[in-house]
Design an enzyme around this catalytic site. Sequence first.
Site, PDB file in Angstrom:
ATOM      1  N   LYS A   1       0.807  -1.197   0.000  1.00 56.70           N
ATOM      2  CA  LYS A   1       0.000   0.000   0.000  1.00 56.70           C
ATOM      3  C   LYS A   1       0.856   1.268   0.000  1.00 56.70           C
ATOM      4  O   LYS A   1       0.401   2.356  -0.328  1.00 56.70           O
ATOM      5  CB  LYS A   1      -0.870   0.022   1.274  1.00 56.70           C
ATOM      6  CG  LYS A   1      -1.817  -1.122   1.404  1.00 56.70           C
ATOM      7  CD  LYS A   1      -2.566  -1.028   2.737  1.00 56.70           C
ATOM      8  CE  LYS A   1      -2.778  -2.363   3.326  1.00 56.70           C
ATOM      9  NZ  LYS A   1      -3.223  -2.291   4.734  1.00 56.70           N
ATOM     10  N   GLY A   2       2.094   1.101   0.450  1.00 52.17           N
ATOM     11  CA  GLY A   2       2.931   2.273   0.737  1.00 52.17           C
ATOM     12  C   GLY A   2       3.134   3.222  -0.429  1.00 52.17           C
ATOM     13  O   GLY A   2       3.323   4.416  -0.225  1.00 52.17           O
TER      14      GLY A   2
ATOM     15  N   GLU B   1       7.909   2.455  -5.959  1.00 49.69           N
ATOM     16  CA  GLU B   1       7.944   2.071  -4.543  1.00 49.69           C
ATOM     17  C   GLU B   1       8.159   3.305  -3.673  1.00 49.69           C
ATOM     18  O   GLU B   1       8.801   4.272  -4.091  1.00 49.69           O
ATOM     19  CB  GLU B   1       9.094   1.096  -4.292  1.00 49.69           C
ATOM     20  CG  GLU B   1       8.717  -0.374  -4.438  1.00 49.69           C
ATOM     21  CD  GLU B   1       7.925  -0.899  -3.242  1.00 49.69           C
ATOM     22  OE1 GLU B   1       7.185  -0.125  -2.609  1.00 49.69           O
ATOM     23  OE2 GLU B   1       8.065  -2.091  -2.931  1.00 49.69           O
ATOM     24  N   ASP B   2       7.652   3.253  -2.447  1.00 47.07           N
ATOM     25  CA  ASP B   2       7.941   4.328  -1.505  1.00 47.07           C
ATOM     26  C   ASP B   2       9.355   4.194  -0.946  1.00 47.07           C
ATOM     27  O   ASP B   2      10.056   5.182  -0.768  1.00 47.07           O
ATOM     28  CB  ASP B   2       6.897   4.367  -0.369  1.00 47.07           C
ATOM     29  CG  ASP B   2       6.649   2.999   0.244  1.00 47.07           C
ATOM     30  OD1 ASP B   2       7.090   1.976  -0.333  1.00 47.07           O
ATOM     31  OD2 ASP B   2       6.008   2.929   1.306  1.00 47.07           O
TER      32      ASP B   2
ATOM     33  N   ASP C   1      14.541  -1.058   1.205  1.00 46.54           N
ATOM     34  CA  ASP C   1      15.319  -1.200   2.438  1.00 46.54           C
ATOM     35  C   ASP C   1      16.212  -2.441   2.306  1.00 46.54           C
ATOM     36  O   ASP C   1      17.340  -2.348   1.827  1.00 46.54           O
ATOM     37  CB  ASP C   1      14.354  -1.296   3.620  1.00 46.54           C
ATOM     38  CG  ASP C   1      15.045  -1.301   4.956  1.00 46.54           C
ATOM     39  OD1 ASP C   1      16.289  -1.224   5.006  1.00 46.54           O
ATOM     40  OD2 ASP C   1      14.353  -1.405   5.993  1.00 46.54           O
TER      41      ASP C   1
ATOM     42  N   LYS D   1      17.041   3.395   1.208  1.00 52.02           N
ATOM     43  CA  LYS D   1      17.663   3.186   2.523  1.00 52.02           C
ATOM     44  C   LYS D   1      18.687   2.065   2.321  1.00 52.02           C
ATOM     45  O   LYS D   1      18.346   0.887   2.417  1.00 52.02           O
ATOM     46  CB  LYS D   1      16.556   2.759   3.493  1.00 52.02           C
ATOM     47  CG  LYS D   1      16.790   3.090   4.929  1.00 52.02           C
ATOM     48  CD  LYS D   1      15.514   2.775   5.699  1.00 52.02           C
ATOM     49  CE  LYS D   1      15.753   2.751   7.168  1.00 52.02           C
ATOM     50  NZ  LYS D   1      14.536   2.329   7.878  1.00 52.02           N
TER      51      LYS D   1
ATOM     52  N   PHE E   1      13.874   4.325  11.399  1.00 55.29           N
ATOM     53  CA  PHE E   1      12.541   3.844  11.045  1.00 55.29           C
ATOM     54  C   PHE E   1      11.679   5.069  10.784  1.00 55.29           C
ATOM     55  O   PHE E   1      11.472   5.891  11.660  1.00 55.29           O
ATOM     56  CB  PHE E   1      11.955   2.991  12.168  1.00 55.29           C
ATOM     57  CG  PHE E   1      10.645   2.369  11.777  1.00 55.29           C
ATOM     58  CD1 PHE E   1      10.622   1.154  11.110  1.00 55.29           C
ATOM     59  CD2 PHE E   1       9.449   3.022  12.029  1.00 55.29           C
ATOM     60  CE1 PHE E   1       9.410   0.584  10.711  1.00 55.29           C
ATOM     61  CE2 PHE E   1       8.234   2.469  11.639  1.00 55.29           C
ATOM     62  CZ  PHE E   1       8.228   1.247  10.977  1.00 55.29           C
TER      63      PHE E   1
ATOM     64  N   ASP F   1       4.025   3.206   6.938  1.00 48.61           N
ATOM     65  CA  ASP F   1       3.236   3.031   8.161  1.00 48.61           C
ATOM     66  C   ASP F   1       4.046   2.430   9.303  1.00 48.61           C
ATOM     67  O   ASP F   1       5.114   1.847   9.094  1.00 48.61           O
ATOM     68  CB  ASP F   1       2.039   2.101   7.886  1.00 48.61           C
ATOM     69  CG  ASP F   1       2.475   0.646   7.743  1.00 48.61           C
ATOM     70  OD1 ASP F   1       3.401   0.374   6.940  1.00 48.61           O
ATOM     71  OD2 ASP F   1       1.917  -0.221   8.445  1.00 48.61           O
TER      72      ASP F   1
ATOM     73  N   ARG G   1       0.353   6.582   7.678  1.00 47.34           N
ATOM     74  CA  ARG G   1       0.530   6.621   6.220  1.00 47.34           C
ATOM     75  C   ARG G   1       0.112   7.957   5.617  1.00 47.34           C
ATOM     76  O   ARG G   1       0.652   8.392   4.614  1.00 47.34           O
ATOM     77  CB  ARG G   1      -0.342   5.549   5.552  1.00 47.34           C
ATOM     78  CG  ARG G   1       0.144   4.140   5.701  1.00 47.34           C
ATOM     79  CD  ARG G   1      -0.621   3.244   4.728  1.00 47.34           C
ATOM     80  NE  ARG G   1      -0.598   1.845   5.117  1.00 47.34           N
ATOM     81  CZ  ARG G   1       0.378   0.997   4.832  1.00 47.34           C
ATOM     82  NH1 ARG G   1       1.435   1.408   4.171  1.00 47.34           N
ATOM     83  NH2 ARG G   1       0.311  -0.269   5.208  1.00 47.34           N
TER      84      ARG G   1
END
Length: 189
Positions: free
Chosen positions: A46-47, A108-109, A112, A140, A161, A168, A174
């Site tokens: 969802k990000g 993508e948001d 990582d 990241k 984080f 989220d 979000r």
Amino acid sequence: MTLPLVTTIESVVFSAADIALAIQRMAEEIARDYAGREIVLLGVLKGAVFVTADLARALDSIPGGPSRIELDFLGVSSYGNASRSSGEVRLVQDTSHSIEGKHVLVVEDIVDNGLTLRYLRMLLGGRAPASLAAAVLLDKPYNRRVEVPVEYVGMVCPDEFVVGYGLDYQERYRTLPYVAKLRAEVFDA
Ligand code: PRP
């Protein structure tokens, strides 16, 4: 204990203005590379909902960019537990149209450990797109478990984080218009 949202934010890492500028820069690069082509922006739920929407509109406003922008989404889920952070990724919602023969840009948001994007590149790469690339708002790079190419990066994220703008913590935060670091108490609550 559930703390009110705003009081749980320690600091803003990227403001709404930082995000808008990064998206505009990405859109300009993408517009140049895909000039005159039909492109599928494939947001990862969802990000990536917010970055996909904003990137699509930024791209659309650049003259000489893609000739057509199609939006689609897919959903993935990572699972594992504390003792075994397997990083296994599975598809929970597929695209609504075939990507065969299309120029696909996965949006993508954040990237990582890299496992989500690697999974998606393998999955989508096997579906014979005309081309496949990734646009990620936040890179990241500190905890990569796999190397994965990212063609378009918005900003490099500190090793914290972060939440907001799609990201989220337990399905909260979000909808913040900025990216923020949470206070430590949130994780102890
Ligand atoms: C986040 C993010 C990426 C993924 C990146 O999604 O949106 O899809 O993690 O992490 P990785 O590089 O370590 O694999 P998440 O699994 O939190 O789901 P969500 O987008 O629904 O919040």
